[in-house]
Design a protein around this motif. Structure first.
Motif, mmCIF file in Angstrom:
data_model
loop_
_atom_site.group_PDB
_atom_site.id
_atom_site.type_symbol
_atom_site.label_atom_id
_atom_site.label_comp_id
_atom_site.label_asym_id
_atom_site.label_seq_id
_atom_site.Cartn_x
_atom_site.Cartn_y
_atom_site.Cartn_z
ATOM 1 N N TYR A 1 -5.724 -3.269 -0.620
ATOM 2 C CA TYR A 1 -5.906 -1.948 -0.011
ATOM 3 C C TYR A 1 -5.161 -0.901 -0.842
ATOM 4 O O TYR A 1 -3.947 -0.990 -1.019
ATOM 5 C CB TYR A 1 -5.382 -1.985 1.421
ATOM 6 C CG TYR A 1 -5.446 -0.679 2.161
ATOM 7 C CD1 TYR A 1 -6.652 -0.196 2.651
ATOM 8 C CD2 TYR A 1 -4.290 0.065 2.384
ATOM 9 C CE1 TYR A 1 -6.709 1.009 3.347
ATOM 10 C CE2 TYR A 1 -4.335 1.260 3.078
ATOM 11 C CZ TYR A 1 -5.549 1.729 3.553
ATOM 12 O OH TYR A 1 -5.590 2.918 4.238
ATOM 13 N N ARG A 2 -5.907 0.071 -1.328
ATOM 14 C CA ARG A 2 -5.334 1.087 -2.202
ATOM 15 C C ARG A 2 -4.508 2.086 -1.387
ATOM 16 O O ARG A 2 -5.000 2.687 -0.430
ATOM 17 C CB ARG A 2 -6.454 1.813 -2.953
ATOM 18 C CG ARG A 2 -5.965 2.749 -4.050
ATOM 19 C CD ARG A 2 -7.141 3.434 -4.733
ATOM 20 N NE ARG A 2 -8.076 2.469 -5.291
ATOM 21 C CZ ARG A 2 -7.960 1.907 -6.489
ATOM 22 N NH1 ARG A 2 -6.931 2.215 -7.259
ATOM 23 N NH2 ARG A 2 -8.866 1.037 -6.922
ATOM 24 N N VAL A 3 -3.257 2.263 -1.781
ATOM 25 C CA VAL A 3 -2.360 3.205 -1.118
ATOM 26 C C VAL A 3 -2.071 4.334 -2.095
ATOM 27 O O VAL A 3 -1.278 4.182 -3.019
ATOM 28 C CB VAL A 3 -1.049 2.533 -0.685
ATOM 29 C CG1 VAL A 3 -0.161 3.536 0.035
ATOM 30 C CG2 VAL A 3 -1.335 1.342 0.216
ATOM 31 N N ARG B 1 -0.102 -6.865 4.789
ATOM 32 C CA ARG B 1 -0.451 -6.790 6.201
ATOM 33 C C ARG B 1 -0.896 -8.169 6.677
ATOM 34 O O ARG B 1 -1.854 -8.739 6.160
ATOM 35 C CB ARG B 1 -1.570 -5.779 6.439
ATOM 36 C CG ARG B 1 -1.224 -4.378 5.946
ATOM 37 C CD ARG B 1 -2.254 -3.370 6.390
ATOM 38 N NE ARG B 1 -2.022 -2.062 5.780
ATOM 39 C CZ ARG B 1 -2.732 -0.980 6.039
ATOM 40 N NH1 ARG B 1 -3.740 -1.044 6.901
ATOM 41 N NH2 ARG B 1 -2.479 0.166 5.434
ATOM 42 N N ALA C 1 2.163 -3.851 9.768
ATOM 43 C CA ALA C 1 1.735 -4.563 8.571
ATOM 44 C C ALA C 1 2.328 -5.963 8.479
ATOM 45 O O ALA C 1 1.698 -6.887 7.950
ATOM 46 C CB ALA C 1 2.089 -3.764 7.326
ATOM 47 N N SER D 1 -8.228 -5.156 10.182
ATOM 48 C CA SER D 1 -8.291 -4.149 9.126
ATOM 49 C C SER D 1 -9.761 -3.988 8.758
ATOM 50 O O SER D 1 -10.393 -4.928 8.249
ATOM 51 C CB SER D 1 -7.472 -4.593 7.908
ATOM 52 O OG SER D 1 -6.101 -4.666 8.232
ATOM 53 N N ARG E 1 6.107 5.551 7.605
ATOM 54 C CA ARG E 1 5.789 4.483 6.655
ATOM 55 C C ARG E 1 6.596 3.228 6.976
ATOM 56 O O ARG E 1 6.056 2.122 7.033
ATOM 57 C CB ARG E 1 6.072 4.935 5.231
ATOM 58 C CG ARG E 1 5.696 3.896 4.178
ATOM 59 C CD ARG E 1 6.153 4.310 2.790
ATOM 60 N NE ARG E 1 5.591 5.598 2.426
ATOM 61 C CZ ARG E 1 6.307 6.691 2.252
ATOM 62 N NH1 ARG E 1 7.627 6.658 2.439
ATOM 63 N NH2 ARG E 1 5.728 7.825 1.900
ATOM 64 N N ASP F 1 -11.231 -0.035 -2.314
ATOM 65 C CA ASP F 1 -10.389 -1.222 -2.239
ATOM 66 C C ASP F 1 -10.954 -2.316 -3.141
ATOM 67 O O ASP F 1 -11.995 -2.141 -3.784
ATOM 68 C CB ASP F 1 -10.275 -1.700 -0.798
ATOM 69 C CG ASP F 1 -9.641 -0.641 0.105
ATOM 70 O OD1 ASP F 1 -8.786 0.114 -0.391
ATOM 71 O OD2 ASP F 1 -10.017 -0.565 1.288
ATOM 72 N N GLU G 1 -1.255 -4.231 0.018
ATOM 73 C CA GLU G 1 -1.267 -2.818 -0.333
ATOM 74 C C GLU G 1 -0.849 -2.662 -1.793
ATOM 75 O O GLU G 1 0.139 -3.257 -2.223
ATOM 76 C CB GLU G 1 -0.296 -2.039 0.551
ATOM 77 C CG GLU G 1 -0.674 -1.981 2.015
ATOM 78 C CD GLU G 1 0.296 -1.108 2.814
ATOM 79 O OE1 GLU G 1 1.333 -0.707 2.253
ATOM 80 O OE2 GLU G 1 -0.002 -0.824 3.980
ATOM 81 N N ARG H 1 5.041 -0.429 8.447
ATOM 82 C CA ARG H 1 5.178 -1.688 7.716
ATOM 83 C C ARG H 1 5.990 -2.709 8.487
ATOM 84 O O ARG H 1 5.751 -3.908 8.379
ATOM 85 C CB ARG H 1 5.795 -1.424 6.347
ATOM 86 C CG ARG H 1 4.796 -0.754 5.404
ATOM 87 C CD ARG H 1 5.367 -0.467 4.053
ATOM 88 N NE ARG H 1 4.331 0.065 3.178
ATOM 89 C CZ ARG H 1 4.569 0.625 2.000
ATOM 90 N NH1 ARG H 1 5.810 0.730 1.557
ATOM 91 N NH2 ARG H 1 3.572 1.087 1.264
#
Length: 279
Positions: free
Chosen positions: A207-209, A138, A271, A158, A263, A99, A126, A267
């Motif tokens: 945050y890497r998705v 988020r 999120a 988180s 998903r 991240d 994200e 969210r």
């Protein structure tokens, strides 16, 4: 008065060298208020590329780095428990190896810890692996009372965003393995033990998705971890019987719905900080 703090990171064979380098640089070199120490736990063997990235990060770090190796992959809970014990400071900041921390992250979080809180997280943005575009935000609960209520249904923090006092973590029993939910289990026990907590709504971590980010939230393994967590929360009296039954039904069902629905549900409900029934 400003207190020095340590940064705690864990890296394992599944981490990407370029992602690790960006995570380390953003959280050490690019901060307006940098850590005084880095504790970097290497959880098992890693690829030559990642080994080189680790060595390069240590060489360019402006602060001392304690590089702690665990011979065989032992899991995140043990890695963080061992790393926490190596911190030279009571205040410890967490960061994942893929991240990105925004430059003002610690300058915003540390005053709250120094002002009396034991645990402080932040919001997150994200972003996609491939092009870096922002795809979600988020927004956490921010005040003690609402965090305590929400924690009976979902993790109110988180993990990659938190800063905490090691003494408060230790009072709650420290990191313990619990399926795939050792962070939620720790934070619930901290709240149960009387920790003073808060969140900043501002997104201070990216945050890497990547592919499969939401797929990993489902399936039998996640369901088993979920059930184990809910039983543990009920056992210590953190949740009521009604809350336990609700959580098993709602959160358990979430683990088995198709990924696109999972998903959207995450969210919308989590999120974006939507409200839930806390009965």
């Amino acid at each position: 008065m400003s207190e020095p703090f340590a940064l705690l990171m864990s890296v394992y064979q599944g981490d990407h060298p370029v992602h690790f380098d960006k995570a380390f640089s953003s959280t050490v070199m690019a901060q307006s208020r940098p850590p005084a120490q880095v504790v970097l736990v290497q959880d098992g063997p890693v690829s030559p590329g990642l080994e080189g990235a680790i060595e390069g990060a240590i060489a360019k770090s402006p602060v001392p780095v304690r590089h702690h190796r665990i011979a065989q992959n032992a899991g995140l809970a043990r890695a963080l428990a061992e790393g926490l014990a190596l911190s030279e400071h009571d205040i410890v900041a967490r960061m994942d190896a893929d991240d990105i921390s925004l430059p003002e992250r610690f300058a915003a979080q540390l005053p709250l810890i120094e002002g009396g809180l034991d645990l402080v997280g932040t919001g997150m943005l994200e972003f996609l692996d491939d092009d870096g575009s922002i795809v979600g935000r988020r927004v956490p609960r921010t005040e003690q009372a609402e965090i305590e209520r929400y924690a009976r249904f979902h993790d109110p923090f988180s993990h990659p965003t938190v800063v905490y006092r090691r003494s408060a973590v230790e009072r709650a029993g420290g990191y313990e393995p619990l399926g795939l939910m050792e962070d939620y289990w720790l934070f619930a026990r901290m709240i149960h033990a009387g920790a003073r907590v808060g969140n900043l709504a501002e997104p201070l971590v990216m945050y890497r998705v990547g592919d499969g980010a939401y797929a990993r939230r489902g399936g039998v393994a996640q369901w088993r971890s979920e059930l184990q967590l809910q039983r543990a929360l009920r056992r210590i009296g953190f949740t009521s019987r009604t809350q336990y039954l609700r959580n098993v039904a709602v959160r358990g069902t979430y683990r088995f719905v198709p990924e696109p629905i999972r998903r959207r549900a995450y969210r919308r409900l989590i999120a974006r900080g939507s409200s839930v029934d806390h009965a």
